[in-house]
Design an enzyme around this catalytic site. Structure first.
Site, PDB file in Angstrom:
ATOM      1  NE  ARG A 170      57.414  38.747   7.354  1.00 19.88           N
ATOM      2  CZ  ARG A 170      57.477  37.452   7.669  1.00 19.88           C
ATOM      3  NH1 ARG A 170      57.868  37.096   8.851  1.00 19.88           N
ATOM      4  NH2 ARG A 170      57.117  36.530   6.794  1.00 19.88           N
ATOM      5  NE  ARG A 174      68.841  40.793  -1.816  1.00 18.57           N
ATOM      6  CZ  ARG A 174      67.751  40.098  -2.068  1.00 18.57           C
ATOM      7  NH1 ARG A 174      67.065  40.306  -3.169  1.00 18.57           N
ATOM      8  NH2 ARG A 174      67.377  39.160  -1.242  1.00 18.57           N
ATOM      9  NE  ARG A 247      43.696  42.716   8.788  1.00 19.13           N
ATOM     10  CZ  ARG A 247      42.535  43.305   8.635  1.00 19.13           C
ATOM     11  NH1 ARG A 247      41.666  43.359   9.631  1.00 19.13           N
ATOM     12  NH2 ARG A 247      42.224  43.871   7.493  1.00 19.13           N
ATOM     13  NE  ARG A 279      50.148  37.032   0.425  1.00 18.52           N
ATOM     14  CZ  ARG A 279      51.067  36.894   1.342  1.00 18.52           C
ATOM     15  NH1 ARG A 279      52.319  37.151   1.085  1.00 18.52           N
ATOM     16  NH2 ARG A 279      50.761  36.440   2.548  1.00 18.52           N
ATOM     17  CD  GLU A 299      47.202  35.758   1.484  1.00 16.39           C
ATOM     18  OE1 GLU A 299      47.814  34.949   0.744  1.00 16.39           O
ATOM     19  OE2 GLU A 299      47.740  36.351   2.419  1.00 16.39           O
ATOM     20  CE1 TYR A 347      54.422  37.194   9.402  1.00 20.32           C
ATOM     21  CE2 TYR A 347      54.438  39.503   9.967  1.00 20.32           C
ATOM     22  CZ  TYR A 347      54.300  38.508   9.038  1.00 20.32           C
ATOM     23  OH  TYR A 347      54.036  38.848   7.731  1.00 20.32           O
ATOM     24  CG  ASP A 349      58.685  33.275   8.044  1.00 21.36           C
ATOM     25  OD1 ASP A 349      57.495  33.381   7.714  1.00 21.36           O
ATOM     26  OD2 ASP A 349      59.544  34.133   7.782  1.00 21.36           O
TER      27      ASP A 349
HETATM   28  P1  FAD Z   1      49.426  26.130  12.693  1.00 18.22           P
HETATM   29  O1  FAD Z   1      49.917  25.690  11.361  1.00 18.22           O
HETATM   30  O2  FAD Z   1      48.458  27.223  12.777  1.00 18.22           O
HETATM   31  O3  FAD Z   1      48.919  24.852  13.476  1.00 18.22           O
HETATM   32  C1  FAD Z   1      48.129  24.948  14.638  1.00 18.22           C
HETATM   33  C2  FAD Z   1      47.070  23.888  14.547  1.00 18.22           C
HETATM   34  O4  FAD Z   1      46.366  23.844  15.782  1.00 18.22           O
HETATM   35  C3  FAD Z   1      46.029  24.161  13.470  1.00 18.22           C
HETATM   36  O5  FAD Z   1      45.927  23.068  12.609  1.00 18.22           O
HETATM   37  C4  FAD Z   1      44.741  24.404  14.256  1.00 18.22           C
HETATM   38  O6  FAD Z   1      43.590  23.921  13.589  1.00 18.22           O
HETATM   39  C5  FAD Z   1      45.012  23.608  15.524  1.00 18.22           C
HETATM   40  N1  FAD Z   1      44.240  24.104  16.673  1.00 18.22           N
HETATM   41  C6  FAD Z   1      44.176  25.368  17.136  1.00 18.22           C
HETATM   42  N2  FAD Z   1      43.338  25.449  18.171  1.00 18.22           N
HETATM   43  C7  FAD Z   1      42.869  24.191  18.393  1.00 18.22           C
HETATM   44  C8  FAD Z   1      41.950  23.629  19.308  1.00 18.22           C
HETATM   45  N3  FAD Z   1      41.335  24.386  20.218  1.00 18.22           N
HETATM   46  N4  FAD Z   1      41.691  22.321  19.237  1.00 18.22           N
HETATM   47  C9  FAD Z   1      42.284  21.543  18.297  1.00 18.22           C
HETATM   48  N5  FAD Z   1      43.153  22.027  17.392  1.00 18.22           N
HETATM   49  C10 FAD Z   1      43.449  23.331  17.426  1.00 18.22           C
HETATM   50  N6  FAD Z   1      56.108  30.660   6.719  1.00 18.22           N
HETATM   51  C11 FAD Z   1      57.196  30.535   5.931  1.00 18.22           C
HETATM   52  O7  FAD Z   1      58.224  30.043   6.381  1.00 18.22           O
HETATM   53  N7  FAD Z   1      57.151  30.899   4.603  1.00 18.22           N
HETATM   54  C12 FAD Z   1      56.039  31.425   4.030  1.00 18.22           C
HETATM   55  O8  FAD Z   1      56.048  31.744   2.829  1.00 18.22           O
HETATM   56  C13 FAD Z   1      54.886  31.598   4.852  1.00 18.22           C
HETATM   57  N8  FAD Z   1      53.759  32.127   4.331  1.00 18.22           N
HETATM   58  C14 FAD Z   1      52.660  32.265   5.126  1.00 18.22           C
HETATM   59  C15 FAD Z   1      51.504  32.790   4.553  1.00 18.22           C
HETATM   60  C16 FAD Z   1      50.357  32.931   5.312  1.00 18.22           C
HETATM   61  C17 FAD Z   1      49.124  33.501   4.678  1.00 18.22           C
HETATM   62  C18 FAD Z   1      50.380  32.565   6.694  1.00 18.22           C
HETATM   63  C19 FAD Z   1      49.138  32.745   7.524  1.00 18.22           C
HETATM   64  C20 FAD Z   1      51.520  32.028   7.270  1.00 18.22           C
HETATM   65  C21 FAD Z   1      52.680  31.884   6.497  1.00 18.22           C
HETATM   66  N9  FAD Z   1      53.842  31.324   7.021  1.00 18.22           N
HETATM   67  C22 FAD Z   1      54.950  31.189   6.219  1.00 18.22           C
HETATM   68  C23 FAD Z   1      53.929  30.882   8.428  1.00 18.22           C
HETATM   69  C24 FAD Z   1      53.596  29.397   8.643  1.00 18.22           C
HETATM   70  O9  FAD Z   1      52.289  29.127   8.205  1.00 18.22           O
HETATM   71  C25 FAD Z   1      53.725  29.090  10.132  1.00 18.22           C
HETATM   72  O10 FAD Z   1      54.999  29.419  10.604  1.00 18.22           O
HETATM   73  C26 FAD Z   1      53.461  27.633  10.530  1.00 18.22           C
HETATM   74  O11 FAD Z   1      52.479  27.015   9.749  1.00 18.22           O
HETATM   75  C27 FAD Z   1      53.009  27.629  11.961  1.00 18.22           C
HETATM   76  O12 FAD Z   1      52.869  26.326  12.451  1.00 18.22           O
HETATM   77  P2  FAD Z   1      52.147  26.098  13.854  1.00 18.22           P
HETATM   78  O13 FAD Z   1      52.197  24.648  14.116  1.00 18.22           O
HETATM   79  O14 FAD Z   1      52.711  27.027  14.852  1.00 18.22           O
HETATM   80  O15 FAD Z   1      50.676  26.625  13.631  1.00 18.22           O
HETATM   81  N1  UDP Z   2      54.596  44.502   2.346  1.00 17.11           N
HETATM   82  C1  UDP Z   2      54.240  45.597   1.593  1.00 17.11           C
HETATM   83  N2  UDP Z   2      54.127  45.458   0.242  1.00 17.11           N
HETATM   84  C2  UDP Z   2      54.345  44.281  -0.382  1.00 17.11           C
HETATM   85  C3  UDP Z   2      54.702  43.163   0.388  1.00 17.11           C
HETATM   86  C4  UDP Z   2      54.814  43.296   1.776  1.00 17.11           C
HETATM   87  O1  UDP Z   2      54.025  46.678   2.130  1.00 17.11           O
HETATM   88  O2  UDP Z   2      54.215  44.215  -1.615  1.00 17.11           O
HETATM   89  C5  UDP Z   2      54.702  44.683   3.821  1.00 17.11           C
HETATM   90  C6  UDP Z   2      53.357  44.425   4.524  1.00 17.11           C
HETATM   91  O3  UDP Z   2      53.282  45.279   5.642  1.00 17.11           O
HETATM   92  C7  UDP Z   2      53.505  42.988   4.960  1.00 17.11           C
HETATM   93  C8  UDP Z   2      54.987  42.951   5.355  1.00 17.11           C
HETATM   94  O4  UDP Z   2      55.631  43.779   4.373  1.00 17.11           O
HETATM   95  O5  UDP Z   2      52.652  42.681   6.043  1.00 17.11           O
HETATM   96  C9  UDP Z   2      55.625  41.582   5.367  1.00 17.11           C
HETATM   97  O6  UDP Z   2      55.482  40.997   4.093  1.00 17.11           O
HETATM   98  P1  UDP Z   2      55.582  39.428   3.861  1.00 17.11           P
HETATM   99  O7  UDP Z   2      55.534  39.181   2.400  1.00 17.11           O
HETATM  100  O8  UDP Z   2      56.759  38.928   4.615  1.00 17.11           O
HETATM  101  O9  UDP Z   2      54.228  38.959   4.549  1.00 17.11           O
HETATM  102  P2  UDP Z   2      53.562  37.500   4.763  1.00 17.11           P
HETATM  103  O10 UDP Z   2      53.930  36.660   3.574  1.00 17.11           O
HETATM  104  O11 UDP Z   2      54.090  37.002   6.062  1.00 17.11           O
HETATM  105  O12 UDP Z   2      52.109  37.841   4.819  1.00 17.11           O
END
Ligand code: FAD
Ligand code: UDP
Length: 370
Positions: A170, A174, A247, A279, A299, A347, A349
């Protein structure tokens, strides 16, 4: 009677609901949380949009998806450039000439490439099979030890040898002095926060919050002709092939009254194994805020058990095989559409979730084209 019951008011469910309504369909969207937007939920606290479920930076290479999301909001010019803190020393991410210079004193791209090649050769890895081997063959052992191993093992709660290689791919590597975490053409943060996007998508659609599908299954299934399910696919089938593993994360948010700038950057990663969090996010820097206070979130990765929030699917061999069995069942369903990060166990985005939701919409409403 509704046409669609949409389980989950996150990005997938909301794109589907918006598109269905546009086509004259009646939808009921439910969510077990007390708010819409799923994991992209942001809350405005004292003028700062706080990313309640971790840093979310929108990025995509796909103009169609960029134009699609821009219907609902305006994005700022934020470019993600996280900094890694390893035992008090700072390194630029993703891995680029700034990182290599700081670590080895190298000045030219050729010197950096030679250094990495030397370390890769010494490790004897030729065909990387897991995250550790993939990382070492991309950036060498020094970077692996300082910036990847500790972070990865605390993030995932297992050895980097037991994780799939794609996770580390991911991150760009560079040989230029470019600290942009993403290679995509379009990137930014919505000026009014992410929740507004979902608010607009769900305008005029019935939404029931604090409603868990599994606690109300009989009543809910009787309300609509079809279901769009974005929760955990293993739970949908009562874990009949065993549970999938996830996780989890814990977030600790603080308003700091006595400083306006805590760390000078939106995202600082703590890459050693000992610091318990991965982070610290300083939310105001996502939007170039100049408030007198600041808000930070630590986090913490956490073991997942039933009832906890399942943030990341663990796409190792065992879970991949289990998921396949659920997927086969899902494919036989005529009246249930599975989508999003949890139902597809991927996984994803945000841009990928929008893309997948639009594919599901095409398949549902225009089957001859898809
Ligand atoms: P969710 O947003 O999880 O929506 C699912 C919904 O279903 C939730 O609100 C949940 O409460 C509901 N639900 C589940 N089970 C039930 C049930 N039984 N009854 C009723 N409701 C229920 N993406 C990026 O592009 N850029 C980023 O920088 C980025 N950073 C991230 C950082 C973190 C820490 C995490 C965890 C994810 C990150 N993502 C990022 C990914 C992004 O959050 C997801 O791609 C996106 O939010 C997923 O949308 P979704 O609708 O699939 O799931
Ligand atoms: N990662 C790492 N060091 C960093 C940042 C990321 O080793 O400083 C690795 C780690 O395994 C992480 C993966 O790269 O799970 C993907 O990172 P990303 O920032 O895309 O994770 P997310 O924002 O989806 O948690």
């Amino acid at each position: 009677m509704y046409d669609y019951l949409i389980v989950g008011a996150g990005l997938f469910g909301s794109v589907f609901a918006y598109e269905a309504k546009k086509r004259g369909k009646k939808c009921l969207v439910i969510d077990k949380r007390n708010h819409i937007a799923g994991n992209i939920y942001t809350e405005n606290i004292e003028g700062i949009n706080v990313h309640q479920y971790g840093a979310h930076i929108f990025h995509t290479n796909n103009k169609k998806i960029w134009d699609y999301v821009n219907q609902f909001t305006e994005f700022n010019r934020y470019t993600n450039s996280p900094v890694a803190n390893y035992k008090g020393k700072l390194y630029n991410l993703p891995f680029n000439m700034n990182t290599f210079h700081k670590l080895w004193g190298v000045v030219t791209p050729d010197e950096a490439k030679r250094k990495i090649e030397e370390q890769r050769k010494a490790s004897g890895i030729r065909h990387p099979k897991n995250l550790e081997e993939q990382a070492i063959s991309l950036v060498g052992t020094d970077i692996y030890e300082k910036l990847i191993k500790g972070y990865t093992e605390k993030q995932w709660g297992r050895s980097a040898k037991d994780l799939p290689a794609f996770i580390i791919k991911r991150l760009p590597v560079r040989f230029t002095f470019d600290n942009n975490y993403f290679n995509d053409r379009y990137q930014g943060i919505p000026i009014n926060g992410y929740t507004e996007i979902i608010d607009k998508m769900l305008a005029g659609i019935d939404v029931e919050l604090n409603c868990d599908f599994f606690q109300n299954r009989d009543r809910l299934e009787g309300l609509a002709k079809k279901i769009v399910f974005t929760g955990m696919i293993d739970q949908y089938y009562y874990y009949k092939f065993g549970p999938l593993e996830y996780r989890s994360l814990k977030f600790e948010t603080k308003v700091l009254e006595d400083t306006s700038n805590y760390q000078g950057n939106a995202v600082v990663n703590y890459t050693d194994r000992e610091t318990p969090f991965t982070r610290i996010i300083e939310h105001k820097h996502f939007e170039f805020g100049n408030q007198e206070k600041t808000i930070i979130t630590k986090e913490y990765p956490a073991e997942w058990k039933t009832g906890d929030e399942p943030y990341y699917p663990i796409n190792d061999e065992h879970n991949t095989q289990t998921y396949k069995k659920y997927k086969e069942l899902a494919e036989q369903e005529k009246d249930v559409i599975f989508g999003g990060r949890l139902a597809r166990y991927q996984y994803y985005d945000m841009h990928q979730v929008i893309g997948a939701a639009l594919v599901a919409v095409e398949k549902e409403f225009n089957p001859s084209n898809s």
